[in-house]
Design a protein around this motif. Structure first.
Motif, mmCIF file in Angstrom:
data_model
loop_
_atom_site.group_PDB
_atom_site.id
_atom_site.type_symbol
_atom_site.label_atom_id
_atom_site.label_comp_id
_atom_site.label_asym_id
_atom_site.label_seq_id
_atom_site.Cartn_x
_atom_site.Cartn_y
_atom_site.Cartn_z
ATOM 1 N N MET A 23 2.271 14.314 2.713
ATOM 2 C CA MET A 23 2.166 12.439 3.026
ATOM 3 C C MET A 23 1.639 11.980 3.651
ATOM 4 O O MET A 23 1.152 10.666 3.416
ATOM 5 C CB MET A 23 4.203 12.273 3.595
ATOM 6 N N GLN A 24 0.830 12.620 4.545
ATOM 7 C CA GLN A 24 -0.145 12.204 5.376
ATOM 8 C C GLN A 24 -1.415 11.757 4.691
ATOM 9 O O GLN A 24 -1.868 10.840 4.807
ATOM 10 C CB GLN A 24 -0.411 12.698 6.271
ATOM 11 N N LYS A 25 -1.440 12.406 3.397
ATOM 12 C CA LYS A 25 -2.984 12.230 2.421
ATOM 13 C C LYS A 25 -2.776 10.473 2.154
ATOM 14 O O LYS A 25 -2.952 10.139 1.415
ATOM 15 C CB LYS A 25 -2.843 13.775 1.534
ATOM 16 N N ALA A 74 -3.370 5.521 1.235
ATOM 17 C CA ALA A 74 -3.202 3.694 2.186
ATOM 18 C C ALA A 74 -3.996 2.846 2.683
ATOM 19 O O ALA A 74 -3.849 1.837 2.196
ATOM 20 C CB ALA A 74 -1.165 4.135 2.395
ATOM 21 N N ARG A 75 -3.966 3.535 3.912
ATOM 22 C CA ARG A 75 -5.015 3.085 4.862
ATOM 23 C C ARG A 75 -6.742 2.887 4.033
ATOM 24 O O ARG A 75 -7.101 1.796 4.568
ATOM 25 C CB ARG A 75 -4.888 3.992 6.105
ATOM 26 N N ALA A 76 -7.138 4.132 3.602
ATOM 27 C CA ALA A 76 -7.786 3.667 3.227
ATOM 28 C C ALA A 76 -8.290 2.041 2.216
ATOM 29 O O ALA A 76 -9.228 1.992 1.918
ATOM 30 C CB ALA A 76 -8.499 4.965 2.379
ATOM 31 N N CYS A 131 0.661 -1.090 -0.212
ATOM 32 C CA CYS A 131 -0.049 -0.089 0.276
ATOM 33 C C CYS A 131 0.544 1.372 -0.297
ATOM 34 O O CYS A 131 0.146 2.313 -0.095
ATOM 35 C CB CYS A 131 -0.873 -0.361 1.234
ATOM 36 N N LEU A 132 2.037 1.198 0.880
ATOM 37 C CA LEU A 132 2.425 2.325 0.481
ATOM 38 C C LEU A 132 3.959 2.727 -0.870
ATOM 39 O O LEU A 132 3.885 3.956 -1.118
ATOM 40 C CB LEU A 132 3.714 2.081 2.132
ATOM 41 N N GLU A 133 4.010 1.252 -1.272
ATOM 42 C CA GLU A 133 4.216 1.521 -2.276
ATOM 43 C C GLU A 133 2.809 1.819 -3.599
ATOM 44 O O GLU A 133 4.053 2.617 -4.713
ATOM 45 C CB GLU A 133 4.829 0.036 -3.148
ATOM 46 N N MET A 134 2.457 2.112 -3.173
ATOM 47 C CA MET A 134 1.330 2.227 -4.350
ATOM 48 C C MET A 134 0.935 3.699 -3.931
ATOM 49 O O MET A 134 0.795 4.558 -5.309
ATOM 50 C CB MET A 134 -0.372 1.488 -3.354
ATOM 51 N N VAL A 135 1.467 4.458 -3.066
ATOM 52 C CA VAL A 135 0.925 5.620 -3.027
ATOM 53 C C VAL A 135 1.838 6.338 -2.749
ATOM 54 O O VAL A 135 2.797 7.664 -2.002
ATOM 55 C CB VAL A 135 0.522 6.339 -1.129
ATOM 56 N N ASN A 136 3.454 5.690 -3.763
ATOM 57 C CA ASN A 136 4.693 5.930 -3.207
ATOM 58 C C ASN A 136 5.390 6.254 -1.907
ATOM 59 O O ASN A 136 6.400 8.014 -1.718
ATOM 60 C CB ASN A 136 4.667 7.391 -4.673
ATOM 61 N N MET A 137 4.749 6.181 -1.099
ATOM 62 C CA MET A 137 5.884 6.450 0.165
ATOM 63 C C MET A 137 6.328 4.985 0.578
ATOM 64 O O MET A 137 6.226 5.101 1.744
ATOM 65 C CB MET A 137 4.301 6.798 1.576
ATOM 66 N N GLU A 153 -3.732 12.632 -8.744
ATOM 67 C CA GLU A 153 -3.583 11.463 -10.407
ATOM 68 C C GLU A 153 -3.520 9.829 -9.294
ATOM 69 O O GLU A 153 -4.316 9.344 -9.885
ATOM 70 C CB GLU A 153 -2.402 11.554 -10.579
ATOM 71 N N LEU A 154 -3.746 10.160 -8.256
ATOM 72 C CA LEU A 154 -3.373 9.286 -7.899
ATOM 73 C C LEU A 154 -5.045 8.435 -7.130
ATOM 74 O O LEU A 154 -4.650 6.566 -7.419
ATOM 75 C CB LEU A 154 -3.004 9.656 -6.313
ATOM 76 N N ILE A 155 -5.682 9.265 -6.550
ATOM 77 C CA ILE A 155 -7.293 8.364 -6.539
ATOM 78 C C ILE A 155 -7.471 7.928 -7.616
ATOM 79 O O ILE A 155 -8.092 6.923 -8.086
ATOM 80 C CB ILE A 155 -7.421 9.797 -5.670
ATOM 81 N N CYS A 156 -7.347 8.758 -8.884
ATOM 82 C CA CYS A 156 -8.232 8.310 -10.146
ATOM 83 C C CYS A 156 -7.158 7.164 -10.643
ATOM 84 O O CYS A 156 -8.037 6.661 -11.215
ATOM 85 C CB CYS A 156 -7.204 9.631 -11.288
ATOM 86 N N ASP A 157 -5.970 7.681 -10.610
ATOM 87 C CA ASP A 157 -5.558 5.851 -11.180
ATOM 88 C C ASP A 157 -5.900 4.884 -10.607
ATOM 89 O O ASP A 157 -6.548 4.211 -10.989
ATOM 90 C CB ASP A 157 -3.773 6.506 -11.175
ATOM 91 N N LEU A 158 -6.055 4.871 -9.072
ATOM 92 C CA LEU A 158 -6.761 3.717 -8.141
ATOM 93 C C LEU A 158 -7.969 3.265 -8.733
ATOM 94 O O LEU A 158 -8.574 1.967 -8.354
ATOM 95 C CB LEU A 158 -6.431 4.369 -6.665
#
Lengths: 257, 248
Positions: free
Chosen positions: A142-144, A149-151, A121-127, A178-183
């Protein structure tokens, strides 16, 4: 798909939502927009079942959320991920523990498997690599991402985002969008985003619902925003003279082209 | 108006307790949280309990020693009076009144802070029964640990009484010990544990209630914390009277 039918919500004498009927589709971001006090957050909380409507219904597929008892509502919520405006990360837990929490609560996975999923999940959000840091030790952006990732950790079918861009600089806002759209596209999730960020509207607004004074004032997508003659939409989106000029230029170019 | 407010809060408190009594989503998580709370409530309160208990015993012994000074009542009665008054009343009641201030305000602020930072909403959306997860472990931990603290308090108070009367020479070691060993009624220990259990339940559940339903900002959080302590204290004294009526 999530559908609302004639949703009303009052707090005492304050009638916040006045008959909102809308559809939120899977696989694309659905945006709820409107000025402050229009009823966006109340609508979002009704969609999740944190508030009960004064009248009307919210359907997840064919199931009316408010006809269910608390236990069944909880079973639907296990298919829901939510990104809060203030992130709502548990500050006494590390980033890794925050993301692992839903798995600790609802799965029988081994610690090794849970930690592997946290890393995914952290990789998915580049963190990657911030598992052991506390939320207070990372930036707002980063918190977002950690919140996202938690969601996403339990692979939800529905994702709700309350003001995901608030407090972020424009570049980070675009990255989060973009991240939300991609997921959403990749996992075919029904995503509902509550925002008043114009970049989000024009960037990822595939299904837009404009609220004004608790009523639906306009629905459409980003491609219809420029040419719409809806006065409420125009006043809201192109409120600044700069944006108004940009719109006029864009329309002239289109007519010329 | 006052009755309306009381009935509204009482109803909401009962409904919250009803939601809190539920099957845990994951037993291990509840167990971990209970152990964490036992440490926070129990170990975290040992020092203050020891401190107040010594003084309770000392004051009780000194005042009774003074009152019995010129009477025909044998002086070994001081040990007897200190023991019984400590076990029946002082240890459970004073300890729990102090814990309502220390633990109660802390619980109300902790849960209230979680409400304000949307942590509770976040858990609800994950599908967690927040009433159960946030309240049940705290109540169970308190009901297990506070009676132990009260027992320690009773023991330390009796030592405090000894220090305050035997060391200055008001009575002898033999007299004090004779008093402690005279007219012992085991039921009083049972009453002490009943009181401690009931008070522990009241102070944690009431404090969690005020935290769970907090609205607004930091001022409201402070008010909720204060209300938690005040209401817990009043209920502890009320139930002290009810238990005394029923069990003595």
């Amino acid at each position: 798909m999530i559908r609302t039918e004639n949703l009303h919500k009052s707090f005492g004498d304050n009638h916040v939502l006045k008959g909102v009927s809308a559809e939120f589709h899977a696989g694309k971001p659905n945006l709820i927009i409107g000025s402050s006090g229009a009823g966006k957050t109340v609508l979002l909380k009704l969609l999740i079942g944190l508030f009960r409507p004064s009248e009307g219904a919210v359907f997840y597929g064919d199931t009316n959320l408010f006809s269910l008892d608390d236990k069944d509502i909880r079973s639907i919520r296990m298919k829901v991920g939510m990104l809060f405006q203030g992130n709502a990360l548990f500050d006494s837990m590390t980033v890794g523990e925050n993301i692992r929490f839903p798995m600790d609560m609802f799965t029988r996975l081994s610690l090794k498997d849970k930690n592997r999923r946290v890393d995914e999940c952290l990789e998915m959000v580049n963190m990657e690599g911030i598992n052991d840091r506390y939320p207070s030790e990372v930036s707002g952006g980063m918190q977002k991402r950690v919140g996202i990732a938690r969601a996403m950790v339990l692979e939800p079918k529905y994702l709700f985002c309350d003001e995901p861009n608030s407090g972020l600089d424009p570049q980070t806002s675009i990255l989060i969008d973009e991240l939300i759209c991609d997921l959403t596209n990749r996992n075919n999730i029904t995503t509902v985003i509550n925002t008043h960020d114009m970049n989000s509207v024009m960037g990822i607004g595939d299904n837009i619902l404009l609220l004004k004074n608790g009523k639906v004032a306009w629905t459409g997508d980003k491609s219809q925003v420029l040419e719409s003659d809806n006065k409420v939409l125009e006043d809201f989106i192109f409120a600044s003279p700069f944006l108004r000029r940009l719109r006029e230029d864009a329309l002239k170019q289109r007519q010329g082209g | 108006m006052l009755i309306d407010t009381f009935l509204y809060n009482f109803g909401q408190y009962i409904l919250l307790l009803k939601s809190a009594i539920a099957k845990p989503e994951r037993f291990s998580m509840y167990y971990k949280e209970t152990v964490r709370q036992m440490d926070a409530i129990g170990v975290g309160s040992v020092f203050i309990v020891l401190l107040i208990s010594v003084f309770i015993g000392m004051v009780t012994a000194v005042q009774f020693a003074d009152q019995l000074g010129d009477s025909f009542i044998p002086s070994y009665y001081i040990g007897y009076i200190v023991r019984d008054i400590t076990i029946i009343e002082m240890a459970p009641t004073i300890t729990c009144l102090v814990l309502a201030g220390k633990v109660g305000s802390n619980l109300a602020a902790e849960i209230g802070g979680m409400r304000q930072k949307e942590h509770i909403d976040a858990m609800e959306i994950m599908g967690v029964n927040t009433a159960a997860y946030l309240i049940m472990p705290k109540v169970i931990a308190a009901v297990l640990v506070i009676p132990l603290l009260v027992a320690i308090s009773a023991f330390v108070s009796i030592i405090g009484g000894y220090l305050a009367t035997v060391l200055p020479g008001s009575i002898s070691h033999t007299e004090y010990v004779l008093g402690l060993r005279s007219f012992f009624v085991p039921r009083y220990v049972f009453i002490m544990f009943v009181k401690a259990g009931v008070f522990a339940f009241l102070l944690t559940s009431v404090s969690c209630y005020f935290g769970y339903y907090v609205k607004g900002g930091s001022i409201e959080l402070g008010e909720a914390s204060t209300s938690a302590v005040v209401v817990s204290n009043v209920l502890i004294l009320l139930f002290d009277f009810i238990i005394a009526l029923l069990l003595t």
